[in-house]
Design a protein around this motif. Structure first.
Motif, short mmCIF file in Angstrom:
data_model
loop_
_atom_site.label_atom_id
_atom_site.label_comp_id
_atom_site.label_asym_id
_atom_site.label_seq_id
_atom_site.Cartn_x
_atom_site.Cartn_y
_atom_site.Cartn_z
N TYR A 145 -13.55 15.81 -4.91
CA TYR A 145 -14.20 16.85 -6.03
C TYR A 145 -14.59 17.96 -5.58
O TYR A 145 -14.75 18.75 -6.38
CB TYR A 145 -14.91 16.00 -6.78
CG TYR A 145 -14.52 14.59 -7.17
CD1 TYR A 145 -13.55 14.43 -8.36
CD2 TYR A 145 -15.37 13.40 -6.72
CE1 TYR A 145 -13.57 13.13 -8.66
CE2 TYR A 145 -15.09 12.21 -7.01
CZ TYR A 145 -13.97 12.03 -7.90
OH TYR A 145 -13.59 10.74 -8.38
N GLY A 146 -14.65 18.19 -4.31
CA GLY A 146 -15.31 19.48 -3.83
C GLY A 146 -16.55 19.71 -4.28
O GLY A 146 -17.08 20.95 -4.23
N ILE A 147 -17.52 18.79 -4.38
CA ILE A 147 -18.84 18.73 -4.73
C ILE A 147 -19.82 18.16 -3.54
O ILE A 147 -19.32 17.00 -3.25
CB ILE A 147 -18.93 18.13 -6.12
CG1 ILE A 147 -18.44 18.93 -7.35
CG2 ILE A 147 -20.49 18.16 -6.45
CD1 ILE A 147 -18.32 18.32 -8.53
N LYS A 148 -20.72 18.88 -3.26
CA LYS A 148 -21.71 18.36 -2.23
C LYS A 148 -22.99 17.87 -3.15
O LYS A 148 -23.41 18.34 -4.13
CB LYS A 148 -22.08 19.69 -1.15
CG LYS A 148 -21.01 20.32 -0.46
CD LYS A 148 -21.40 21.25 0.44
CE LYS A 148 -20.27 21.78 1.38
NZ LYS A 148 -20.96 22.76 2.41
N ALA A 149 -23.45 16.79 -2.26
CA ALA A 149 -24.90 16.55 -2.53
C ALA A 149 -25.95 17.25 -2.74
O ALA A 149 -25.91 18.37 -2.02
CB ALA A 149 -25.15 15.01 -1.92
N LEU A 150 -26.58 17.01 -3.62
CA LEU A 150 -27.88 18.01 -3.54
C LEU A 150 -28.87 17.68 -2.44
O LEU A 150 -29.16 16.23 -2.48
CB LEU A 150 -28.73 18.05 -5.24
CG LEU A 150 -27.82 18.52 -6.20
CD1 LEU A 150 -28.62 18.50 -7.67
CD2 LEU A 150 -27.66 19.93 -5.95
N GLU A 151 -29.64 18.50 -1.88
CA GLU A 151 -30.43 17.86 -0.71
C GLU A 151 -31.68 17.70 -1.30
O GLU A 151 -32.54 18.59 -2.18
CB GLU A 151 -30.42 19.09 0.58
CG GLU A 151 -31.29 18.50 1.50
CD GLU A 151 -31.28 19.65 2.70
OE1 GLU A 151 -32.26 19.67 3.46
OE2 GLU A 151 -30.08 20.16 2.93
N LEU A 152 -32.41 16.71 -0.75
CA LEU A 152 -33.95 16.42 -1.29
C LEU A 152 -34.85 17.31 0.03
O LEU A 152 -34.57 17.20 1.01
CB LEU A 152 -34.29 14.91 -1.03
CG LEU A 152 -33.50 13.95 -1.75
CD1 LEU A 152 -33.92 12.49 -1.60
CD2 LEU A 152 -34.25 14.21 -3.33
N SER A 153 -35.77 17.81 -0.87
CA SER A 153 -36.77 18.72 -0.04
C SER A 153 -37.59 17.82 0.48
O SER A 153 -37.89 16.82 0.06
CB SER A 153 -37.43 19.79 -0.87
OG SER A 153 -38.66 20.07 -0.45
N ALA A 154 -37.84 17.85 1.86
CA ALA A 154 -38.79 17.07 2.69
C ALA A 154 -40.31 17.50 2.77
O ALA A 154 -41.15 16.76 3.12
CB ALA A 154 -38.39 16.82 4.15
N THR A 155 -40.66 18.74 1.71
CA THR A 155 -42.04 19.01 1.52
C THR A 155 -42.58 19.00 0.31
O THR A 155 -41.72 19.04 -0.88
CB THR A 155 -42.10 20.31 2.17
OG1 THR A 155 -41.23 21.29 1.54
CG2 THR A 155 -41.77 20.40 3.58
N HIS A 156 -43.63 18.90 0.21
CA HIS A 156 -44.34 18.85 -1.14
C HIS A 156 -44.08 20.13 -1.90
O HIS A 156 -44.07 21.14 -1.44
CB HIS A 156 -45.88 18.65 -0.86
CG HIS A 156 -46.69 18.36 -2.19
ND1 HIS A 156 -46.83 19.32 -3.16
CD2 HIS A 156 -47.35 17.43 -2.67
CE1 HIS A 156 -47.45 18.83 -4.32
NE2 HIS A 156 -47.82 17.44 -3.82
N PRO A 157 -43.72 19.94 -3.39
CA PRO A 157 -43.52 21.14 -4.02
C PRO A 157 -44.73 22.03 -4.32
O PRO A 157 -45.96 21.65 -3.78
CB PRO A 157 -42.93 20.81 -5.45
CG PRO A 157 -43.62 19.27 -5.53
CD PRO A 157 -43.60 18.91 -4.13
N VAL A 158 -44.64 23.43 -4.63
CA VAL A 158 -45.82 24.52 -4.55
C VAL A 158 -46.04 24.92 -6.13
O VAL A 158 -44.95 25.12 -6.69
CB VAL A 158 -45.38 25.52 -3.54
CG1 VAL A 158 -46.34 26.58 -3.85
CG2 VAL A 158 -45.07 24.97 -2.17
N GLN A 159 -47.14 24.98 -6.33
CA GLN A 159 -47.58 25.45 -7.62
C GLN A 159 -47.07 26.90 -7.81
O GLN A 159 -46.89 27.65 -6.66
CB GLN A 159 -49.04 25.64 -7.85
CG GLN A 159 -49.64 26.04 -9.04
CD GLN A 159 -50.95 25.70 -9.26
OE1 GLN A 159 -51.72 25.78 -8.26
NE2 GLN A 159 -51.70 25.69 -10.57
#
Length: 300
Positions: free
Chosen positions: A159-173
């Motif tokens: 399909y020519g579609i890559k997976a989305l990568e999970l961030s390994a760090t806590h999100p930031v306000q």
């Protein structure tokens, strides 16, 4: 929770963007009223334009999926191999087996669930199928991870579609984010307003939840949508709930509880569950290993 009733979907399909009849939501699967879904959401086949902002990565639908009742996304950890079986991320309350009870953790349960894979413009390009529910819970967080029958490389090749990568760090306000719903082919743009010590909804309690600014008015069917950092394109959370009616700590009306036990209700505000904690729990071959170093996901 932002999971739609079957009747809501039927009404949306029949009425498009018109207002659906008001029908009360009842029972354990009733997590959004027909009125709210029919009033706010486009028809199931509608698509949204990909947002493009100077200096910010445009966020579309590539890698997102539509479930029968929710949204989701094909995701990978930073160290995943192309030959690993792909994973789909959604909410625990989106499982086909029903809502997990408080304290319940599901691991390695057989599943043949199907998912519609979307391209950047929101068009369905193929069907993916699960081999199992690798992990699912509504305790401390609200997530499900399905292992697929295809690898990341096979999906990209087909399909020519890559997976989305999970961030390994806590999100930031303050981070600019986009909630991308594969179910509705619709995006919501806002920012991380802050973090909630404990978010309580009915029998369930979630830790360190993401609170959106008011611009993200997510609706039924957006449950399980990836929350994407606009600057990095990485997944930092998974959309799961919002306070619809101003109720306190009831289903569809989560409340915030701080470390001192003070309860705050924010009607019309929506929330997500952080996903960086998933990364340490995924081993080689997309195997969920809750004994790995740094893995703090709830165990059975």
């Amino acid at each position: 929770m932002k999971k739609p009733l079957v009747a809501a979907l039927l009404s949306a399909l029949l009425l498009g963007t018109g207002v659906a009849p008001a029908v009360a939501a009842t029972g354990p699967g009733a997590t959004a009223s027909v009125a709210s879904v029919g009033k706010s959401a486009p028809a199931a086949g509608a698509s949204s334009a990909v947002r493009s902002v100077a200096g910010v990565q445009a966020v579309g639908f590539a890698g997102t999926v539509a479930l029968s009742n929710c949204s989701g996304s094909v995701v990978r950890t930073p160290t995943a191999l192309a030959t690993d079986p792909a994973l789909v991320l959604s909410n625990g309350h989106c499982l086909e087996t029903g809502f997990p009870a408080a304290g319940q953790v599901i691991v390695n349960r057989a599943s043949t669930r199907s998912f519609t894979l979307l391209n950047a413009s929101g068009t369905g390009v193929g069907t993916l199928r699960a081999s199992k529910i690798a992990y699912g819970t509504m305790t401390d967080t609200d997530i499900s991870l399905y292992q697929l029958t295809r690898t990341y490389a096979q999906i990209e090749s087909s399909y020519g579609i890559k997976a989305l990568e999970l961030s390994a760090t806590h999100p930031v306000q303050g981070t600019a984010i986009t909630v991308a719903s594969g179910y509705w082919k619709r995006t919501y743009s806002c920012a991380v307003d802050g973090f909630v010590y404990r978010l309580k909804e009915g029998a369930w309690t979630w830790k360190d939840s993401v609170r959106y600014t008011s611009a993200c008015q997510t609706i039924g069917g957006t449950s399980g949508s990836p929350v994407i950092d606009d600057a990095t394109g990485k997944v930092v959370a998974v959309n799961n709930t919002g306070n619809e009616d101003g109720g306190q700590c009831t289903e569809n009306n989560p409340c915030e509880v701080d470390a001192n036990g003070t309860v705050t209700v924010r009607q019309g505000i929506n929330y997500a569950q952080e996903t960086y904690g998933i990364v340490p729990c995924v081993g080689p071959g997309s195997v969920i290993d809750l004994t790995r170093s740094g893995c703090a996901l709830p165990k059975p």
